[in-house]
Design an enzyme around this catalytic site. Structure first.
Site, PDB file in Angstrom:
ATOM      1  N   THR A 155      12.162  22.808 -20.840  1.00  0.00           N
ATOM      2  CA  THR A 155      12.196  23.354 -22.198  1.00  0.00           C
ATOM      3  C   THR A 155      12.249  22.239 -23.228  1.00  0.00           C
ATOM      4  OG1 THR A 155      13.217  25.437 -21.509  1.00  0.00           O
ATOM      5  CG2 THR A 155      13.510  24.788 -23.804  1.00  0.00           C
ATOM      6  N   THR A 176      22.054   8.341 -23.343  1.00  0.00           N
ATOM      7  CA  THR A 176      22.302   7.807 -22.010  1.00  0.00           C
ATOM      8  C   THR A 176      21.759   8.766 -20.958  1.00  0.00           C
ATOM      9  OG1 THR A 176      24.293   6.668 -22.762  1.00  0.00           O
ATOM     10  CG2 THR A 176      24.087   7.048 -20.385  1.00  0.00           C
ATOM     11  N   GLN A 195       5.847  25.613 -12.324  1.00  0.00           N
ATOM     12  CA  GLN A 195       5.790  26.424 -11.111  1.00  0.00           C
ATOM     13  C   GLN A 195       4.802  25.879 -10.088  1.00  0.00           C
ATOM     14  OE1 GLN A 195       7.853  28.643 -10.299  1.00  0.00           O
ATOM     15  NE2 GLN A 195       8.823  29.197 -12.242  1.00  0.00           N
ATOM     16  N   CYS A 235      14.349  33.280 -17.599  1.00  0.00           N
ATOM     17  CA  CYS A 235      14.677  32.330 -18.663  1.00  0.00           C
ATOM     18  C   CYS A 235      14.868  33.024 -20.000  1.00  0.00           C
ATOM     19  CB  CYS A 235      13.585  31.277 -18.774  1.00  0.00           C
ATOM     20  SG  CYS A 235      13.386  30.335 -17.259  1.00  0.00           S
ATOM     21  N   HIS A 284      14.854  21.674 -11.140  1.00  0.00           N
ATOM     22  CA  HIS A 284      15.480  22.761 -10.367  1.00  0.00           C
ATOM     23  C   HIS A 284      14.474  23.748  -9.788  1.00  0.00           C
ATOM     24  CE1 HIS A 284      15.482  26.326 -13.189  1.00  0.00           C
ATOM     25  NE2 HIS A 284      15.209  25.374 -14.047  1.00  0.00           N
ATOM     26  N   ASN A 332       4.547  31.819 -14.056  1.00  0.00           N
ATOM     27  CA  ASN A 332       5.861  31.957 -13.449  1.00  0.00           C
ATOM     28  C   ASN A 332       6.144  33.368 -12.939  1.00  0.00           C
ATOM     29  OD1 ASN A 332       5.791  32.137 -16.441  1.00  0.00           O
ATOM     30  ND2 ASN A 332       7.852  32.947 -16.198  1.00  0.00           N
TER      31      ASN A 332
END
Length: 388
Positions: free
Chosen positions: A73, A243, A184, A331, A206, A156
């Site tokens: 995203t 970071t 995907q 989502c 993920h 998706n």
């Protein structure tokens, strides 16, 4: 005791791979900041750069072309912007064209204003309407800046694969920029940013068995780049300050290595399991509608409609039987609503749809159990319909 639950929602999130988990834990034990020049800093910097090479290899790209983000995203919000640079020269993108079935992260248009985003229709088969895209690009106002087109490689919800090479041909014919959401597709199709003809690829950790909280924008070259979304300390060559998250990035790299290793053979096995499941589903409920059946899909996805069964009702019924699946995209803050993807394909949005998505650790026993539950849910639907 009841039967163990089975997980059939890999498109929402793939289970964390043991190698990715180990890489995350190893990184968490390292104390250094990757921007520090001492030994501890250099050690964790090496870990990040190794992961960068692994993600690049998965995408058929060079390591220097990968910029890590907090997820897909963020990568979409970064690259979907009117403000670019060609080297040191500012470059304006005049309009964004997206397909009607894009993920919400792309549908929101990033940093473009609503008036500067146009949707391109899809065919009943679920692929972008190339004729409409060509006409839209031909009518593009060049005085406003270059056109940008954003199209996902694999949807998706349906798993339908888009004709990206044809899209690229149309975009390059007018000197435009092509962004491909490969979230995907990664780990399910062989990826090459060059072969696709894309300028940018978006990928996520993920979805391939890495940890949540990591993604990447992959570029075809390093000359054309979007204006930074996150500014500050100049990390990631100044493209994405802050970071880095070494644990998530290390896990992402480990998942990318696994995804690239023996990809073709692994997906043959997964596709065969999906085909067995769909065959059993059709036998149990001949009126089932499997969206995209007969077309090109990624091999792990089955998006189906049982006439008369609402998405919410079906999802709950499967869940109570120990099968985790979804009602399309996961989502949207847990909301279960009508599928805009199916609406764009011309299907009646009142008919609900459910998505089964599997992966490398899915077993034949899982498929058999899912088929049994499907038959039970389908039978209940017919009984309820008869009673009504």
């Amino acid at each position: 005791m009841g039967q163990e639950r089975i997980y059939m929602d890999w498109n929402a999130t793939a289970p964390l791979l043991p190698a990715a988990r180990a890489a995350c834990l190893d990184a968490l034990d390292l104390p250094g900041n990757p921007s520090s020049v001492h030994g501890e800093g250099r050690k964790i910097r090496t870990l990040i750069e190794n992961a960068r090479r692994d993600v690049a290899a998965l995408c058929g790209a060079s390591a220097t072309s990968v910029t890590f983000t907090s997820g897909a995203t963020e990568a979409a919000n970064w690259v979907l912007t009117p403000d670019f640079r060609m080297g040191k020269t500012p470059l304006t993108i005049g309009h964004l064209y997206i397909s009607a079935i894009e993920h919400p992260a792309v549908r929101e248009g990033g940093r473009f204003g609503k008036a500067d985003v146009s949707e391109i229709a899809v065919t009943p088969a679920g692929t972008i309407d190339l004729a409409e895209l060509e006409a839209a690009l031909a009518a593009h106002d060049r005085q406003s800046g270059l056109p940008m087109v954003a199209v996902m490689l694999a949807n998706n919800e349906t798993g339908i694969v888009q004709p990206i090479n044809e899209v690229s041909r149309l975009v390059k014919a007018v000197g435009g920029i092509l962004v491909v959401d490969a979230v995907q597709a990664a780990g399910r199709l062989a990826l090459s940013i060059e072969a696709l003809g894309a300028d940018f690829l978006i990928v996520s950790s993920h979805k391939i068995g890495g940890p949540k909280g990591a993604g990447a924008l992959v570029v075809r070259g390093e000359i054309l780049m979007p204006a930074a979304l996150v500014r500050g300390g100049g990390q990631e060559k100044g493209h994405r300050s802050g970071t880095e998250n070494p644990a998530a990035i290390a896990g992402f790299g480990a998942a990318a290595r696994f995804a690239a290793d023996n990809l073709s053979q692994r997906m043959i096995v997964v596709s065969a399991l999906r085909e067995k499941l769909e065959t059993a589903m059709i036998a149990a409920a001949p009126d089932v509608i499997i969206h995209g059946l007969g077309g090109e899909r990624i091999g792990n996805t089955c998006f189906f409609t049982l006439p008369g069964l609402k998405s919410e009702t079906g999802q709950i019924a499967f869940d109570l039987e120990g099968v985790a699946l979804s009602a399309g995209s996961a989502c949207s803050s847990g909301k279960v609503g009508q599928s805009y993807v199916l609406s764009a394909m011309g299907h009646d949005p009142r008919h609900g749809a459910l998505r089964i998505s599997i992966g490398p650790s899915t077993t034949q026993a899982d498929i058999d159990r899912c088929a049994e539950v499907f038959a039970k849910v389908s039978a209940r639907r017919r009984i309820s319909g008869a009673a009504a």
